[in-house]
Design a protein around this motif. Structure first.
Motif, PDB file in Angstrom:
ATOM      1  N   LEU A 182       0.831  -1.206   0.000  1.00  0.00           N
ATOM      2  CA  LEU A 182       0.000   0.000   0.000  1.00  0.00           C
ATOM      3  C   LEU A 182       0.864   1.254   0.000  1.00  0.00           C
ATOM      4  O   LEU A 182       0.604   2.201  -0.763  1.00  0.00           O
ATOM      5  N   SER A 183       1.859   1.283   0.856  1.00  0.00           N
ATOM      6  CA  SER A 183       2.745   2.447   0.911  1.00  0.00           C
ATOM      7  C   SER A 183       3.412   2.677  -0.438  1.00  0.00           C
ATOM      8  O   SER A 183       3.489   3.808  -0.936  1.00  0.00           O
ATOM      9  N   THR A 184       3.892   1.590  -1.037  1.00  0.00           N
ATOM     10  CA  THR A 184       4.558   1.687  -2.337  1.00  0.00           C
ATOM     11  C   THR A 184       3.605   2.194  -3.415  1.00  0.00           C
ATOM     12  O   THR A 184       3.938   3.081  -4.210  1.00  0.00           O
ATOM     13  N   ILE A 185       2.409   1.640  -3.456  1.00  0.00           N
ATOM     14  CA  ILE A 185       1.439   2.015  -4.491  1.00  0.00           C
ATOM     15  C   ILE A 185       1.024   3.472  -4.356  1.00  0.00           C
ATOM     16  O   ILE A 185       0.953   4.206  -5.353  1.00  0.00           O
ATOM     17  N   PHE A 186       0.744   3.915  -3.151  1.00  0.00           N
ATOM     18  CA  PHE A 186       0.319   5.308  -2.958  1.00  0.00           C
ATOM     19  C   PHE A 186       1.424   6.282  -3.370  1.00  0.00           C
ATOM     20  O   PHE A 186       1.156   7.324  -3.965  1.00  0.00           O
ATOM     21  N   ARG A 187       2.663   5.944  -3.038  1.00  0.00           N
ATOM     22  CA  ARG A 187       3.775   6.812  -3.440  1.00  0.00           C
ATOM     23  C   ARG A 187       3.984   6.793  -4.952  1.00  0.00           C
ATOM     24  O   ARG A 187       4.200   7.836  -5.578  1.00  0.00           O
ATOM     25  N   ALA A 188       3.940   5.596  -5.528  1.00  0.00           N
ATOM     26  CA  ALA A 188       4.290   5.445  -6.941  1.00  0.00           C
ATOM     27  C   ALA A 188       3.204   5.947  -7.877  1.00  0.00           C
ATOM     28  O   ALA A 188       3.506   6.522  -8.934  1.00  0.00           O
ATOM     29  N   LEU A 189       1.928   5.762  -7.529  1.00  0.00           N
ATOM     30  CA  LEU A 189       0.846   6.081  -8.446  1.00  0.00           C
ATOM     31  C   LEU A 189       0.119   7.377  -8.122  1.00  0.00           C
ATOM     32  O   LEU A 189      -0.629   7.887  -8.963  1.00  0.00           O
ATOM     33  N   ALA A 190       0.295   7.896  -6.923  1.00  0.00           N
ATOM     34  CA  ALA A 190      -0.354   9.168  -6.579  1.00  0.00           C
ATOM     35  C   ALA A 190       0.715  10.214  -6.266  1.00  0.00           C
ATOM     36  O   ALA A 190       0.909  11.157  -7.023  1.00  0.00           O
ATOM     37  N   GLY A 191       1.412  10.031  -5.173  1.00  0.00           N
ATOM     38  CA  GLY A 191       2.449  10.977  -4.807  1.00  0.00           C
ATOM     39  C   GLY A 191       1.966  12.022  -3.828  1.00  0.00           C
ATOM     40  O   GLY A 191       0.766  12.261  -3.659  1.00  0.00           O
ATOM     41  N   SER A 192       2.909  12.632  -3.163  1.00  0.00           N
ATOM     42  CA  SER A 192       2.607  13.594  -2.098  1.00  0.00           C
ATOM     43  C   SER A 192       1.721  14.728  -2.600  1.00  0.00           C
ATOM     44  O   SER A 192       1.950  15.297  -3.661  1.00  0.00           O
ATOM     45  N   GLY A 193       0.688  15.013  -1.803  1.00  0.00           N
ATOM     46  CA  GLY A 193      -0.201  16.129  -2.101  1.00  0.00           C
ATOM     47  C   GLY A 193      -1.336  15.804  -3.047  1.00  0.00           C
ATOM     48  O   GLY A 193      -2.251  16.614  -3.215  1.00  0.00           O
ATOM     49  N   GLN A 194      -1.306  14.625  -3.668  1.00  0.00           N
ATOM     50  CA  GLN A 194      -2.350  14.265  -4.629  1.00  0.00           C
ATOM     51  C   GLN A 194      -3.537  13.611  -3.924  1.00  0.00           C
ATOM     52  O   GLN A 194      -3.381  12.922  -2.918  1.00  0.00           O
ATOM     53  N   PRO A 195      -4.755  13.799  -4.453  1.00  0.00           N
ATOM     54  CA  PRO A 195      -5.938  13.202  -3.821  1.00  0.00           C
ATOM     55  C   PRO A 195      -6.127  11.743  -4.228  1.00  0.00           C
ATOM     56  O   PRO A 195      -5.883  11.366  -5.379  1.00  0.00           O
ATOM     57  N   ILE A 196      -6.527  10.912  -3.293  1.00  0.00           N
ATOM     58  CA  ILE A 196      -6.969   9.556  -3.609  1.00  0.00           C
ATOM     59  C   ILE A 196      -8.320   9.329  -2.927  1.00  0.00           C
ATOM     60  O   ILE A 196      -8.589   9.877  -1.858  1.00  0.00           O
ATOM     61  N   LEU A 197      -9.164   8.550  -3.584  1.00  0.00           N
ATOM     62  CA  LEU A 197     -10.463   8.208  -3.023  1.00  0.00           C
ATOM     63  C   LEU A 197     -10.327   6.929  -2.221  1.00  0.00           C
ATOM     64  O   LEU A 197      -9.583   6.020  -2.593  1.00  0.00           O
ATOM     65  N   MET A 198     -11.051   6.858  -1.120  1.00  0.00           N
ATOM     66  CA  MET A 198     -10.934   5.705  -0.229  1.00  0.00           C
ATOM     67  C   MET A 198     -12.290   5.417   0.397  1.00  0.00           C
ATOM     68  O   MET A 198     -12.965   6.322   0.873  1.00  0.00           O
ATOM     69  N   GLU A 199     -12.693   4.146   0.357  1.00  0.00           N
ATOM     70  CA  GLU A 199     -13.940   3.755   1.001  1.00  0.00           C
ATOM     71  C   GLU A 199     -13.923   4.162   2.480  1.00  0.00           C
ATOM     72  O   GLU A 199     -12.869   4.188   3.112  1.00  0.00           O
ATOM     73  N   SER A 200     -15.100   4.441   3.014  1.00  0.00           N
ATOM     74  CA  SER A 200     -15.205   4.778   4.434  1.00  0.00           C
ATOM     75  C   SER A 200     -16.435   4.082   5.004  1.00  0.00           C
ATOM     76  O   SER A 200     -17.543   4.272   4.491  1.00  0.00           O
ATOM     77  N   PRO A 201     -16.234   3.211   6.015  1.00  0.00           N
ATOM     78  CA  PRO A 201     -14.976   2.880   6.690  1.00  0.00           C
ATOM     79  C   PRO A 201     -14.098   1.970   5.838  1.00  0.00           C
ATOM     80  O   PRO A 201     -14.567   1.367   4.877  1.00  0.00           O
ATOM     81  N   THR A 202     -12.828   1.857   6.257  1.00  0.00           N
ATOM     82  CA  THR A 202     -11.876   1.054   5.505  1.00  0.00           C
ATOM     83  C   THR A 202     -10.761   0.576   6.417  1.00  0.00           C
ATOM     84  O   THR A 202     -10.730   0.905   7.611  1.00  0.00           O
ATOM     85  N   TYR A 203      -9.836  -0.146   5.846  1.00  0.00           N
ATOM     86  CA  TYR A 203      -8.710  -0.708   6.588  1.00  0.00           C
ATOM     87  C   TYR A 203      -7.837   0.401   7.182  1.00  0.00           C
ATOM     88  O   TYR A 203      -7.376   1.290   6.463  1.00  0.00           O
ATOM     89  N   TRP A 204      -7.590   0.339   8.482  1.00  0.00           N
ATOM     90  CA  TRP A 204      -6.812   1.375   9.157  1.00  0.00           C
ATOM     91  C   TRP A 204      -5.401   1.490   8.568  1.00  0.00           C
ATOM     92  O   TRP A 204      -4.824   2.573   8.508  1.00  0.00           O
ATOM     93  N   GLY A 205      -4.830   0.348   8.117  1.00  0.00           N
ATOM     94  CA  GLY A 205      -3.486   0.375   7.559  1.00  0.00           C
ATOM     95  C   GLY A 205      -3.398   1.188   6.282  1.00  0.00           C
ATOM     96  O   GLY A 205      -2.368   1.805   5.999  1.00  0.00           O
ATOM     97  N   ALA A 206      -4.471   1.198   5.496  1.00  0.00           N
ATOM     98  CA  ALA A 206      -4.494   2.020   4.288  1.00  0.00           C
ATOM     99  C   ALA A 206      -4.515   3.499   4.652  1.00  0.00           C
ATOM    100  O   ALA A 206      -3.883   4.335   3.989  1.00  0.00           O
TER     101      ALA A 206
END
Length: 474
Positions: A182-206
């Motif tokens: 998850l950490s790798t994917i968020f960094r590689a495909l989004a990057g700092s400051g970029q928005p990502i959509l996430m289900e709520s509630p969801t996995y705390w680790g994400a």
């Protein structure tokens, strides 16, 4: 008699020590023998008691002395405040799911299955054999062992419908668990400051991984059928996000599973906005009444980045997972993975591969379904009998958890503390919301140890909840 004499000597020496300076030499054994009219053995026993308490220290050939208390100047780490500056993400405490517990409590908080639900003998045998092979000494390829890549690709290929190009082994990157992925994917495909959509509630680790990656999380409400495709499409348009993180099968914490129709609509929305769906199939091996049906199996255009881990189903010590991605996305993920972890232990990869390719693995999974169902149903029955105030909107068809809605106004953090004081550990649901909680929830894991204690644990939960609702909470 000797015990009484020894205790009398200890009491007398305590008074002497209280008035002596640190480093003072105690009276000799001969002096104490004469003073108290006891044997040398009794004196030695008294001195050993004082040594064990840390009051005195014995120096061979010199005697026994009042222990010197050394004052150690506390280390000053204040300089690090300026060097580190403000953290990029707010500090979060250790998640409840990772907390260690004492053996005398009833635990509903863990995110991992109990040892009796794991293929223990197969894991131990596989680790032993791997340790004796070249895997224990050699460096594996950066993307993983080819045989393990092939296994993950084949697992996804088995669900691929006709007309869709299945994943190739080269699309697979072996990772040290899904959390790292998850950490790798968020960094590689989004990057700092970029928005990502996430289900709520969801996995705390994400949520934690997103915060550490510096991305902006946009919560998308998700119920028993998953997120509303229209709400999702509107969020893509309004935020400009190009990434959705979701768990289509047995969502942690709710246990929800998307229907085939909902999966199609979500995938259509992702494609229409030129975005990625990061599909976390964490509970692939934990189906009860249904099986996991990966959305990734329907996609051959690189819109779905598929994540699966063996950490929970094989062993928490075998931190091996995989991401399946195609095109430039795969190359970016591999580059980030290489910069952080370089490669995953070949020993662990070899052991994991042996476990999941043995005929006994499928036998284990069939038995696991039955065990999870009996535990889930026992916990449900316990809630209905002893804590009817805890409402279950969805009976999960797989996964490890029940998600319970409590009456409005319930202080779930206080409830968790009260339960723990009574010997029952639960997880307050606040940790599973990317933003403000949508209500008072708790997550109860039915895969923990000692299921026979479920009724007693839920009885305590019901009593603590009733006390709080009645206004008697402390």
């Amino acid at each position: 008699m000797n015990n009484d004499s020894s205790s009398r000597i200890v009491a007398s020496l305590n008074e002497w020590i209280a008035g002596a300076a640190p480093g003072s030499r105690l009276p000799s054994t001969r002096t104490l023998v004469a003073e108290h009219r006891v044997s040398p053995v009794t004196v030695q026993k008294a001195l050993q008691t004082l040594v064990a308490r840390g009051q005195v220290e014995s120096r061979p050939g010199a005697g026994t002395f009042v222990r010197t208390v050394r004052t150690v100047r506390p280390a000053d780490y204040g300089w690090q405040t300026a060097a580190l500056r403000s953290p990029k993400a707010p500090a979060r405490g250790l998640p409840t799911a990772l907390r260690g517990i004492q053996h005398d409590v009833i635990a509903f908080h863990s995110g991992y299955p109990d040892q009796e639900l794991l293929p223990v003998r197969a894991v131990r045998a596989a680790l032993t054999r791997a340790s004796r092979s070249d895997a224990a000494l050699s460096r594996p390829p950066a993307a993983g062992l080819p045989e393990l890549q092939s296994w993950f690709a084949q697992e996804l290929r088995a669900s691929t419908p006709a007309g869709v190009s299945p994943p190739a082994p080269s699309d697979v990157i072996i990772l040290p668990g899904s959390q790292s992925g998850l950490s790798t994917i968020f960094r590689a495909l989004a990057g700092s400051g970029q928005p990502i959509l996430m289900e709520s509630p969801t996995y705390w680790g994400a949520i934690v991984a997103a915060a550490q990656a510096g991305v902006e999380v946009i919560p998308i409400p998700s119920g028993a059928d998953g997120p509303d495709p229209e709400v999702l499409a509107r969020a893509f348009e309004e935020t400009g996000s190009r990434l959705l993180y979701a768990q289509p099968n047995y969502t942690n914490p709710t246990g929800a599973q998307w229907s085939a129709e909902r999966s199609t609509h979500v995938l259509d929305a992702v494609r229409a906005h030129g975005a990625f769906l990061v599909e976390d199939d964490w509970a692939h091996d934990f189906g009860i009444n249904t099986s996991s049906t990966p959305v990734a199996a329907r996609d051959d255009s690189g819109h779905v980045v598929y994540l699966r881990s063996l950490t929970k189903s094989v062993s928490p010590s075998v931190r091996v997972g995989a991401v399946v991605a195609r095109g430039p996305a795969r190359e970016r993920i591999l580059a980030d993975h290489g910069a952080g972890a370089m490669y995953v232990s070949g020993l662990l990869q070899s052991a994991a591969l042996e476990v999941v390719t043995q005929p006994a693995w499928q036998t284990h999974l069939r038995g696991l379904r039955q065990q999870l169902q009996s535990r889930r149903d026992l916990l449900l029955a316990s809630l209905r009998e002893h804590a009817p105030q805890a409402h279950i909107d969805l009976i999960p068809k797989g996964g490890l958890n029940l998600w319970a809605r409590l009456p409005d106004g319930t202080d779930v953090e206080l409830l968790a503390r009260d339960c723990e004081a009574a010997g029952v550990v639960i997880a307050a649901g606040n940790e599973w919301f990317p933003a403000e909680p949508a209500g008072p929830f708790i997550r109860l894991n039915y895969a923990g140890g000692h299921p026979g204690q479920f009724p007693q644990g839920i009885r305590v939960l019901g009593e603590m909840l009733e006390r709080q609702l009645a206004g008697g909470a402390s």
